[in-house]
Design a protein around this motif. Sequence first.
Motif, short mmCIF file in Angstrom:
data_model
loop_
_atom_site.label_atom_id
_atom_site.label_comp_id
_atom_site.label_asym_id
_atom_site.label_seq_id
_atom_site.Cartn_x
_atom_site.Cartn_y
_atom_site.Cartn_z
N ILE A 250 77.60 23.68 60.64
CA ILE A 250 78.62 24.62 60.18
C ILE A 250 79.27 25.23 61.41
O ILE A 250 78.62 25.93 62.18
CB ILE A 250 78.01 25.73 59.29
N GLY A 251 80.54 24.97 61.60
CA GLY A 251 81.27 25.51 62.73
C GLY A 251 81.80 24.44 63.66
O GLY A 251 81.03 23.72 64.28
N GLY A 252 83.13 24.34 63.75
CA GLY A 252 83.76 23.35 64.62
C GLY A 252 84.35 23.99 65.86
O GLY A 252 85.41 23.58 66.34
N GLY A 253 83.64 25.01 66.38
CA GLY A 253 84.02 25.55 67.68
C GLY A 253 83.53 24.62 68.78
O GLY A 253 83.03 23.53 68.52
N ILE A 254 83.65 25.07 70.01
CA ILE A 254 83.28 24.18 71.12
C ILE A 254 81.79 23.87 71.13
O ILE A 254 81.39 22.77 71.50
CB ILE A 254 83.74 24.80 72.47
N LEU A 255 80.95 24.82 70.67
CA LEU A 255 79.51 24.55 70.66
C LEU A 255 79.14 23.60 69.52
O LEU A 255 78.43 22.61 69.74
CB LEU A 255 78.71 25.85 70.55
N GLY A 256 79.59 23.89 68.30
CA GLY A 256 79.28 23.02 67.17
C GLY A 256 79.76 21.60 67.39
O GLY A 256 79.05 20.62 67.08
N THR A 257 80.95 21.45 67.98
CA THR A 257 81.49 20.12 68.24
C THR A 257 80.71 19.42 69.35
O THR A 257 80.47 18.20 69.29
CB THR A 257 82.99 20.21 68.60
N SER A 258 80.28 20.18 70.36
CA SER A 258 79.46 19.61 71.44
C SER A 258 78.11 19.14 70.91
O SER A 258 77.60 18.09 71.32
CB SER A 258 79.26 20.62 72.56
N ILE A 259 77.53 19.91 69.99
CA ILE A 259 76.26 19.49 69.38
C ILE A 259 76.45 18.18 68.62
O ILE A 259 75.63 17.26 68.72
CB ILE A 259 75.72 20.59 68.44
N SER A 260 77.55 18.07 67.89
CA SER A 260 77.82 16.83 67.15
C SER A 260 78.01 15.66 68.10
O SER A 260 77.61 14.52 67.81
CB SER A 260 79.06 16.99 66.26
N TYR A 261 78.61 15.92 69.25
CA TYR A 261 78.83 14.88 70.27
C TYR A 261 77.51 14.26 70.70
O TYR A 261 77.35 13.03 70.71
CB TYR A 261 79.57 15.51 71.46
N PHE A 262 76.54 15.11 71.06
CA PHE A 262 75.26 14.59 71.54
C PHE A 262 74.42 14.01 70.40
O PHE A 262 73.79 12.95 70.56
CB PHE A 262 74.49 15.68 72.27
N LEU A 263 74.40 14.68 69.25
CA LEU A 263 73.66 14.15 68.10
C LEU A 263 74.16 12.76 67.72
O LEU A 263 73.38 11.86 67.41
CB LEU A 263 73.77 15.09 66.90
N SER A 264 75.48 12.58 67.77
CA SER A 264 76.05 11.30 67.33
C SER A 264 75.74 10.18 68.32
O SER A 264 75.68 9.01 67.93
CB SER A 264 77.57 11.43 67.15
N HIS A 265 75.55 10.53 69.60
CA HIS A 265 75.16 9.51 70.57
C HIS A 265 73.68 9.14 70.44
O HIS A 265 73.30 7.99 70.71
CB HIS A 265 75.43 10.02 72.00
N LEU A 266 72.86 10.11 70.05
CA LEU A 266 71.41 9.88 69.98
C LEU A 266 70.95 9.37 68.62
O LEU A 266 69.81 8.92 68.50
CB LEU A 266 70.67 11.18 70.29
N ASN A 267 71.83 9.46 67.62
CA ASN A 267 71.43 9.11 66.24
C ASN A 267 72.51 8.26 65.58
O ASN A 267 73.22 8.70 64.69
CB ASN A 267 71.21 10.39 65.43
N LYS A 268 72.61 7.03 66.04
CA LYS A 268 73.69 6.15 65.58
C LYS A 268 73.62 5.84 64.09
O LYS A 268 74.64 5.59 63.44
CB LYS A 268 73.66 4.84 66.36
N SER A 269 72.42 5.87 63.51
CA SER A 269 72.27 5.45 62.11
C SER A 269 72.28 6.64 61.14
O SER A 269 72.28 6.43 59.93
CB SER A 269 70.98 4.65 61.93
#
Length: 437
Positions: free
Chosen positions: A10-29
């Motif tokens: 919840i939250g598309g600020g710079i922190l929430g988007t950065s978290i999604s960036y790393f999660l998406s690289h580490l959890n492809k499936s």
Amino acid sequence: MAKNFDVVIIGGGILGTSISYFLSHLNKSKKIAVIEQARNVAFHTSGRNTGKIHAPYLYNPEKKKLFANAAFHGFDMWQEYSKLHDLPFKKDGVIEVALDKKGIKVLEKYLKWAKQNGLEEKDIELMDKSEIKKIEPEIRCESALCVYRDGSTDYSTYTESLMKDSKQNGTTFLLDTKVTEAKKENGKWKVTLNQEDEIFTEFLINAAGGEAVDIAHNVGIATELTDVHFRGEYWKAPKQYNNLTKTSIYSVPEFPDYPFLDPHWIIRVDGSCEIGPNAVPVFSPYGYNKAENIKEFVPKMLEMLGSGARKAIFDKQFQELAMNEIQSSMSKSAMVERVKRFLPKIDAEKITEKGTAGIRSSIINEKGKFEPDVILLDDESSFHILNYNSPGATGALPFAAHIVNHLHKSGLFSSETTDAQCGPWKFSEIIEKIEKK
């Protein structure tokens, strides 16, 4: 729209988007979603700031060690990321000025903190007024701290780029979408969007910035805490002032225990100059205008009077500071005069255009004191980030990596790997730096 996700942020600020960036690289499936109520990421606080990449000289290395470390490594990470995507980045430094003997003592403390936080002699230098006059002849001060490892950028463009990278890894971004309810149901989170649509997730990350406390309260977390909101306003300087100084100028804050900073002289990444921000008390994380503040006045006052914030709002010094900030909002001259103390050449009559206002939300605890640091709260299947303020944008990338690693290590959310390549960095190497003792 997909109904089921492994993790929802919840939250598309710079922190929430950065978290999604790393999660998406580490959890492809795994299925990841970011929910943002505004029409774009970084629409509020993340994109309404000075755009500075702060060197960690202002932060007590004992009380804000993680924040200081994130800011230190954030500089290099943003520089690398900007080169990769051809984004604006300018290493232009900043000067912190002291106007009296008391301020000089503060600068000496900042210099000590800076070196404890990793800055080297080439990164920062304490000068007397004669030395600073040779570098910046228009500045009037008793002493100054020249910080060379400091930069300028545009965090909106950075966040938009991170969103694109995250989307390429399969992340879903639901923009213009508000979370109106989140509750546990049959072992999963049922998240209601815009009061009608429903999605389900195994794990929930609350990175909602100005609404993070409200979301935490709604799920029974951090009920002893409340937040107060301050609108930071800016005035744009005319082009004739663009070369008044080569560097942004900050002054030692008079009241460091409160989140009221004297306005600065800011040179943005595009070369334009501004004065700001102040810190005007408002009643909503979106209190940019009178209508929003009137709407939220009664519920916010009732919330504050029923919490530890009551002690703060009845404190005489707090009331005096709040009135001074309100005056700075009503009177352009009052705000400009603060900057004229160290840049006397500025003429208030020549400054006629307002800049973009942003809102900072600060946490007050049950004792009526402002919480000085970020608050990270684990729950069984959720994680909450409260009080994430300056230098939050500077340290967003390494801090987000730290959060993802924390979730993995604690078993709250298991990643498929922690050794993945995340853009220009290897995740494990980021963690080694940010968590270095």
